[in-house]
Design an enzyme around this catalytic site. Structure first.
Site, PDB file in Angstrom:
ATOM      1  N   LYS A  99      14.929   8.072   2.936  1.00  0.00           N
ATOM      2  CA  LYS A  99      14.318   7.745   4.229  1.00  0.00           C
ATOM      3  C   LYS A  99      13.905   9.018   4.948  1.00  0.00           C
ATOM      4  CE  LYS A  99      13.814   4.591   4.229  1.00  0.00           C
ATOM      5  NZ  LYS A  99      13.667   3.295   3.659  1.00  0.00           N
TER       6      LYS A  99
ATOM      7  N   LYS B 155       2.550   1.203   1.573  1.00  0.00           N
ATOM      8  CA  LYS B 155       3.492   0.121   1.361  1.00  0.00           C
ATOM      9  C   LYS B 155       2.925  -0.774   0.271  1.00  0.00           C
ATOM     10  CE  LYS B 155       6.584  -2.408   4.294  1.00  0.00           C
ATOM     11  NZ  LYS B 155       7.678  -1.423   4.274  1.00  0.00           N
TER      12      LYS B 155
ATOM     13  N   GLU C  74      10.894  10.917   3.166  1.00  0.00           N
ATOM     14  CA  GLU C  74       9.557  10.300   3.180  1.00  0.00           C
ATOM     15  C   GLU C  74       8.896  10.348   4.543  1.00  0.00           C
ATOM     16  OE1 GLU C  74       9.198   6.075   2.184  1.00  0.00           O
ATOM     17  OE2 GLU C  74      11.244   5.754   2.849  1.00  0.00           O
TER      18      GLU C  74
ATOM     19  N   ARG D  18      -1.077  -0.134   4.292  1.00  0.00           N
ATOM     20  CA  ARG D  18      -1.324  -0.222   2.851  1.00  0.00           C
ATOM     21  C   ARG D  18      -2.151   0.950   2.332  1.00  0.00           C
ATOM     22  NH1 ARG D  18      -0.200  -5.314   1.028  1.00  0.00           N
ATOM     23  NH2 ARG D  18      -1.381  -4.874  -0.836  1.00  0.00           N
TER      24      ARG D  18
ATOM     25  N   GLU E  33      19.772   6.373  -0.193  1.00  0.00           N
ATOM     26  CA  GLU E  33      18.830   5.743   0.716  1.00  0.00           C
ATOM     27  C   GLU E  33      18.582   6.631   1.951  1.00  0.00           C
ATOM     28  OE1 GLU E  33      16.700   3.635   0.508  1.00  0.00           O
ATOM     29  OE2 GLU E  33      16.221   3.026   2.546  1.00  0.00           O
TER      30      GLU E  33
ATOM     31  N   HIS F  31      29.023  20.986  -9.777  1.00  0.00           N
ATOM     32  CA  HIS F  31      28.558  21.196 -11.161  1.00  0.00           C
ATOM     33  C   HIS F  31      27.155  21.802 -11.182  1.00  0.00           C
ATOM     34  CE1 HIS F  31      32.117  19.363 -12.803  1.00  0.00           C
ATOM     35  NE2 HIS F  31      31.995  18.422 -11.876  1.00  0.00           N
TER      36      HIS F  31
ATOM     37  N   ASN G  43      -8.563  -3.949  -4.221  1.00  0.00           N
ATOM     38  CA  ASN G  43      -7.202  -3.409  -4.177  1.00  0.00           C
ATOM     39  C   ASN G  43      -6.620  -3.573  -5.580  1.00  0.00           C
ATOM     40  OD1 ASN G  43      -4.531  -2.696  -3.587  1.00  0.00           O
ATOM     41  ND2 ASN G  43      -4.015  -4.807  -3.038  1.00  0.00           N
ATOM     42  N   GLY G  44      -6.158  -2.473  -6.165  1.00  0.00           N
ATOM     43  CA  GLY G  44      -5.585  -2.560  -7.509  1.00  0.00           C
ATOM     44  C   GLY G  44      -6.145  -1.451  -8.378  1.00  0.00           C
TER      45      GLY G  44
ATOM     46  N   TRP H 166      -6.058   3.629  -0.175  1.00  0.00           N
ATOM     47  CA  TRP H 166      -5.016   4.549  -0.645  1.00  0.00           C
ATOM     48  C   TRP H 166      -5.525   5.035  -1.995  1.00  0.00           C
ATOM     49  CZ3 TRP H 166      -1.649   5.160  -4.787  1.00  0.00           C
ATOM     50  CH2 TRP H 166      -0.586   6.046  -4.583  1.00  0.00           C
TER      51      TRP H 166
ATOM     52  N   CYS I 203      -4.144  -0.699  -1.267  1.00  0.00           N
ATOM     53  CA  CYS I 203      -5.211  -0.697  -0.281  1.00  0.00           C
ATOM     54  C   CYS I 203      -5.147  -2.010   0.486  1.00  0.00           C
ATOM     55  CB  CYS I 203      -6.569  -0.596  -0.961  1.00  0.00           C
ATOM     56  SG  CYS I 203      -6.710   0.830  -2.033  1.00  0.00           S
TER      57      CYS I 203
HETATM   58  C1  F6R Z   1      11.026   3.478   0.943  1.00  0.00           C
HETATM   59  C2  F6R Z   1      10.243   2.329   0.511  1.00  0.00           C
HETATM   60  C3  F6R Z   1       9.936   2.203  -0.933  1.00  0.00           C
HETATM   61  C4  F6R Z   1      10.043   0.740  -1.387  1.00  0.00           C
HETATM   62  C5  F6R Z   1       9.580   0.605  -2.836  1.00  0.00           C
HETATM   63  C6  F6R Z   1       9.727  -0.815  -3.352  1.00  0.00           C
HETATM   64  O1  F6R Z   1      11.238   3.453   2.320  1.00  0.00           O
HETATM   65  O2  F6R Z   1       9.840   1.531   1.303  1.00  0.00           O
HETATM   66  O3  F6R Z   1      10.739   3.018  -1.711  1.00  0.00           O
HETATM   67  O4  F6R Z   1      11.362   0.323  -1.246  1.00  0.00           O
HETATM   68  O5  F6R Z   1       8.242   0.999  -2.939  1.00  0.00           O
HETATM   69  O6  F6R Z   1       8.948  -1.697  -2.614  1.00  0.00           O
HETATM   70  P1  F6R Z   1       9.202  -3.252  -2.675  1.00  0.00           P
HETATM   71  O7  F6R Z   1      10.540  -3.512  -2.042  1.00  0.00           O
HETATM   72  O8  F6R Z   1       8.070  -3.858  -1.895  1.00  0.00           O
HETATM   73  O9  F6R Z   1       9.188  -3.645  -4.119  1.00  0.00           O
END
Ligand code: F6R
Length: 636
Positions: free
Chosen positions: A507, A631, A510, A27, A503, A526, A107-108, A81, A2
């Site tokens: 990407k 994030k 998501e 966030r 990756e 397989h 937040n937490g 969030w 959050c």
């Molecule tokens: C994907 C993404 C997440 C972060 C993951 C780790 O696009 O952004 O998978 O890579 O949550 O986050 P950090 O790097 O902040 O530890």
């Protein structure tokens, strides 16, 4: 996850807090709320003014007419969030005490909230939300009525002793005008300070730096467990003593605030439609700065400390999500260039599997995180430290928990990353992996000075090649229109290309919500190949010369089963020389500039990120704020 923001000063608080929250919306964005102290001073403190709205922050901005409906110069706000309880007005923060005189944003996660809730209910408290946070406000309320004359910092300290978990809190008391209390334990919190020179101080608290940038560059990074009192006369820091139940003023130990060097534009959208697109374009510069920092900056001694690197016998890398994928690229590069064994682990698995580490003091653990706050990665770091394993944090956010606690830190100077899906920070992490590989190879005498220099020269040319790929955008945009209606997309590759395909697939899924899966190309037959049918898109990464023909055989296998193959490759020339056109095996080809095979993941990540972005836009989604995601994952 959050975002929290608070302001006390000489301006109207609500518009400032709403602006700050808009810079923290990455966030959390399922609901938002504000609490502001009313400006009218009467003998009886007026109750706090509160507004909440479900959905994006804009709903709260509209509802409060940009904050005009909540006048006053001291307040706190939150963008949520959801963890406990659905996104709803009741569950939105701030949470308010029954008498309306205490407000809390959080937040937490409070891990023991069920026990505390049960205890409070037995004492007659009526809960209005399903959140874990609400217990805090009731505990504060009870502590205030039990000790009405006590200092608030000490009351807060006594309540904190009851809480288990991670938190950053902002607290307002109606009877303490113009004062905000803030506290953090294992969750990010930054304190900003504006001093206009006429003994007028404004204090700000926020979860992350972008919220502070329009207001100040002067910040403090509070220590875990300290209680911060923000007033219009100054900012004080307190430590609570559990045994004596008293607080000590520890403000002196903080010294002067740290001055941030970031520009305000670093977190602004400018002429771009989305942060994700802006940040993809910033990736080459982020890589360039990372390389410069690792190769020449004396403040980053880790990568130049030959003796330290020479003592490393094996490496364990720990991270989550894209940072984990960056580590997989790092493993391939380090093992290939330095012949040093590397294990890569997902932080949430590592921390609970009772790991056995054979030679702890010769095992370098590398913890990689953009935010430096990811709960599982931070917990893994602490576990490693408790086992006596040396730790290196590769972190983007200055002053974050991981940066503060790791034995060594390397900052990836990618700048603030606002889009939830990481792009430029991931590229900077991969660049840091290459630095580690090159310096380790040199320190362990596996690479000669000449070889190392040649590789460094090649690596420093990569940002320019990444820039060239951004000019392919119109092709990728057309391709994304074709992919926008797909239900499933597969990404395949071998070796480094497999790490990169993971990756690329993450990407895409998501930000576009299309089911995407990455497979080691040779593993497909397989089982998973049964999912390939007429028209199934398969993105094939073919950048490793020694695996070229092996991967092409796998491409031919899916093609024979009707797949629509998109091939990203550095190998067009090699194939042409061998009398084979890539168009013979792939429906679409995205040619990549040639580089050393170890470095292609950096180059190829640009078209993969652009593809994900454009598919999201083609599906009329918001790539910056994908559903259910936030994030900085500060909960485990
Ligand atoms: C994907 C993404 C997440 C972060 C993951 C780790 O696009 O952004 O998978 O890579 O949550 O986050 P950090 O790097 O902040 O530890």
């Amino acid at each position: 996850m959050c975002g929290i923001m608070g302001y006390t000063g000489y301006e109207q608080a609500s518009p400032i807090i709403l602006e700050g929250l808009s810079r923290l919306e990455y966030r959390g964005y399922d609901s938002a709320g504000l609490a502001v102290q009313a400006p009218v001073k009467t003998t009886e403190p007026p109750p706090l003014q509160v507004a909440k709205a479900c959905g994006r922050l804009q709903a709260l901005i509209d509802k409060t007419r940009g904050g005009a409906d909540l006048p006053g110069s001291c307040g706190i706000g939150h963008t949520r969030w959801a963890t406990h309880g659905i996104p709803s007005k009741e569950n939105a923060h701030p949470h308010i005490s029954e008498d309306g005189c205490i407000a809390v944003v959080h937040n937490g996660i409070i891990e023991n909230h069920y026990d505390l809730r049960r205890e409070l209910i037995a004492e007659g408290v009526e809960f209005r939300s399903q959140t874990d946070t609400e217990v805090i406000v009731h505990l504060l309320s009870k502590a205030c009525s039990n000790a009405p004359e006590s200092e608030k910092a000490s009351i807060i300290g006594s309540v904190l002793t009851r809480l288990k978990g991670a938190y950053a809190l902002g607290i307002l008391f109606a009877d303490e005008p113009d004062i905000i209390y803030a506290v953090r334990r294992d969750s990010p919190l930054i304190i900003g300070c504006i001093n206009n020179g006429k003994q007028q101080i404004s204090g700000i608290m926020a979860s992350d730096i972008p919220a502070l940038l329009p207001l100040t560059r002067q910040v403090f990074y509070p220590e875990d467990g300290h209680i911060i009192k923000l007033t219009t006369q100054g900012i004080s820091f307190y430590a609570y003593n559990n045994d004596t139940h008293t607080v000590t003023n520890v403000t002196k130990s903080y010294g002067d605030p740290v001055t941030l060097t970031l520009s305000e534009n670093a977190a602004r959208l400018g002429h771009y439609k989305h942060f994700m697109r802006k940040e993809i374009e910033e990736a080459p510069q982020a890589v360039k700065r990372t390389l410069e920092s690792g190769l020449t900056d004396p403040d980053n001694p880790f990568f130049t400390d030959g003796a330290l690197l020479a003592s490393v016998q094996n490496i364990r890398m720990i991270a989550c999500g894209s940072a984990y994928h960056a580590c997989l690229v790092g493993k391939a590069a380090i093992e290939s260039l330095c012949r040093v064994p590397v294990e890569v682990e997902i932080a949430s698995e590592f921390r609970y599997r009772e790991p056995v580490i054979p030679h702890p003091s010769h095992t370098l653990t590398v913890l990689v995180s953009q935010s430096g706050e990811t709960a599982d990665t931070v917990a893994a770091l602490r576990l490693c430290k408790s086992m006596g394993i040396p730790t290196l944090g590769i972190v983007n956010v200055q002053g974050s928990t991981l940066a503060g606690e790791a034995d060594h830190v390397f900052y990836t100077p990618a700048g603030p990353e606002i889009a939830v899906a990481t792009t430029k920070a991931y590229c900077a992490q991969v660049a840091a992996m290459y630095l580690l590989a090159l310096q380790l190879g040199r320190a362990k005498k596996v690479l000669s000075a000449d070889e190392q220099e040649k590789l460094i020269r090649e690596l420093t040319s990569v940002p320019e090649k990444m820039e060239q790929l951004i000019s392919l955008e119109s092709d990728l945009c057309r391709l994304s229109q074709e992919l926008a209606s797909a239900r499933h997309i597969f990404f395949i590759g071998r070796g480094m290309d497999h790490a990169l395909s993971m990756e690329g697939s993450l990407k895409l899924k998501e930000v576009s919500y299309i089911h995407a899966e990455a497979y080691a190309a040779g593993e497909l037959k397989h089982g998973t190949i049964s999912l390939i049918q007429d028209g199934t898109p398969v993105v094939a990464l073919v950048t490793q010369p020694h695996l070229l023909h092996k991967t092409l055989s796998n491409v031919a296998e899916v093609k024979a089963r009707g797949a629509y193959v998109i091939c990203l490759t550095t190998a067009e020339n090699i194939l042409r020389e061998g009398g084979l056109a890539l168009s013979d095996v792939a429906d679409r080809v995205i040619p990549l500039p040639a580089t050393h095979p170890c470095f292609t993941p950096l180059i190829a990540s640009v078209p993969l990120q652009l593809l994900a972005y454009h598919v999201s836009v083609a599906r009329t989604l918001d790539p910056d704020k994908p559903r259910n995601l936030a994030k900085s994952v500060t909960v485990e």
